[in-house]
Write an enzyme that holds these catalytic residues in place. Structure first.
Site, PDB file in Angstrom:
ATOM      1  N   PRO A  40      48.550  34.496  45.111  1.00 60.64           N
ATOM      2  CA  PRO A  40      47.257  33.851  44.856  1.00 60.64           C
ATOM      3  C   PRO A  40      46.846  33.030  46.079  1.00 60.64           C
ATOM      4  CG  PRO A  40      49.000  32.467  44.003  1.00 60.64           C
ATOM      5  CD  PRO A  40      49.682  33.651  44.667  1.00 60.64           C
ATOM      6  N   ALA A  88      43.304  28.292  41.084  1.00 63.76           N
ATOM      7  CA  ALA A  88      44.045  29.476  41.537  1.00 63.76           C
ATOM      8  C   ALA A  88      43.840  30.627  40.576  1.00 63.76           C
ATOM      9  CB  ALA A  88      45.532  29.162  41.645  1.00 63.76           C
ATOM     10  N   ASN A  89      44.078  31.841  41.049  1.00 59.33           N
ATOM     11  CA  ASN A  89      44.165  33.019  40.184  1.00 59.33           C
ATOM     12  C   ASN A  89      45.607  33.197  39.741  1.00 59.33           C
ATOM     13  OD1 ASN A  89      41.545  33.457  41.198  1.00 59.33           O
ATOM     14  ND2 ASN A  89      41.840  35.672  41.113  1.00 59.33           N
ATOM     15  N   ARG A  90      45.795  33.912  38.680  1.00 53.33           N
ATOM     16  CA  ARG A  90      47.153  34.275  38.265  1.00 53.33           C
ATOM     17  C   ARG A  90      47.653  35.390  39.163  1.00 53.33           C
ATOM     18  NH1 ARG A  90      47.714  35.326  31.957  1.00 53.33           N
ATOM     19  NH2 ARG A  90      49.883  35.462  32.627  1.00 53.33           N
ATOM     20  N   SER A  91      48.762  35.196  39.794  1.00 55.41           N
ATOM     21  CA  SER A  91      49.382  36.248  40.602  1.00 55.41           C
ATOM     22  C   SER A  91      50.806  35.852  40.923  1.00 55.41           C
ATOM     23  CB  SER A  91      48.616  36.441  41.912  1.00 55.41           C
ATOM     24  OG  SER A  91      49.342  37.299  42.771  1.00 55.41           O
TER      25      SER A  91
END
Ligand code: CTP
Ligand code: CA
Length: 226
Positions: free
Chosen positions: A21, A33-36
């Site tokens: 992310p 943030a994005n989920r990654s």
């Protein structure tokens, strides 16, 4: 030392990979943030290195070890990730597996935001981040093969086809993230190219990485096609 199963299909080639992310600060203690997990991007970097490529992996914050034989550049924000990608050029191929935050907070206060008793929460004004994939796909030093990812929850292939054209990349690896993909070890992907769509079966992220690395090796060693 040679690694087990190492080959030379990508010897002499430089491949750029993004993974993980990005973290966009709201204040010194909070971020968007994005989920990654970075699992897919890191596995791709490792698989390319196993085929003999020199790999630059530009990674956002992840809880993974550095893949063996890969040069890792650690970044936090989308703007830092773009700068690191541009600094890594030229490359023969670039694979954008990172889950980049589309927006960042407009303000970046140097002090922590504090709750004020009896007051409404602070407003969060967002501004658009640079599109790293689109920037590199239109760069003066564009890698010969540019591969994007598309995480979709519906109309997966249709959205990914549009995305390929909009972003100016050669291939899109489309994955359906409506199920248990996030953080998991398996992935069901479709490879979208100028020639059409290939549906891959449900595979481990490791297997997706190996298959994709083999496709990249084929494409960058073949004189005419992408
Ligand atoms: N990407 C990027 N920089 C951004 C946003 C996305 O490099 N600022 C890359 C991702 O790494 C991925 C591809 O673009 O390879 C597609 O990302 P995705 O989030 O699916 O597409 P978006 O264009 O951001 O569209 P949306 O999130 O609205 O579906
Ligand atoms: Ca996005």
């Amino acid at each position: 030392a040679a690694r087990l199963g190492a080959s030379t299909a990508l010897a002499g080639r430089h491949v750029l990979v993004t993974s993980g992310p990005t973290h966009e600060p709201i204040d010194p203690v909070r971020y968007i943030a994005n989920r990654s997990s970075g699992k897919q991007g890191h596995a791709i970097a490792a698989a390319l290195a196993t085929l003999g490529a020199r790999v630059t992996l530009v990674s956002g914050p992840v809880a993974l070890p550095d893949p063996p034989g890969v040069s890792v550049v650690r970044v936090e924000t989308a703007r830092d990730m773009l700068a690191a990608c541009e600094a890594a050029l030229p490359a023969d191929a670039a694979i954008f597996a990172a889950a980049v935050a589309d927006w960042r907070s407009e303000a970046s206060p140097t002090q922590k935001l504090k709750k004020q008793p009896g007051q409404a929460p602070p407003p969060l004004a967002l501004t658009l981040n640079p599109d790293i994939l689109a920037t590199i796909a239109h760069h003066a030093q564009r890698p010969r093969l540019v591969v994007g990812f598309a995480a979709e929850t519906e109309h997966v292939v249709e959205h990914a086809r549009e995305k390929r054209l909009r972003k100016g990349c050669d291939w899109i690896v489309a994955n359906d993230v409506s199920g248990d993909v996030m953080g998991g070890d398996a992935n069901t992907v479709h490879i979208i190219t100028a020639d059409g769509t290939e549906d891959w079966p449900r595979l481990s992220k490791q297997e997706v990485a190996e298959k994709l690395a083999a496709r990249v090796a084929e494409a960058v060693s073949c004189p005419a096609s992408r």
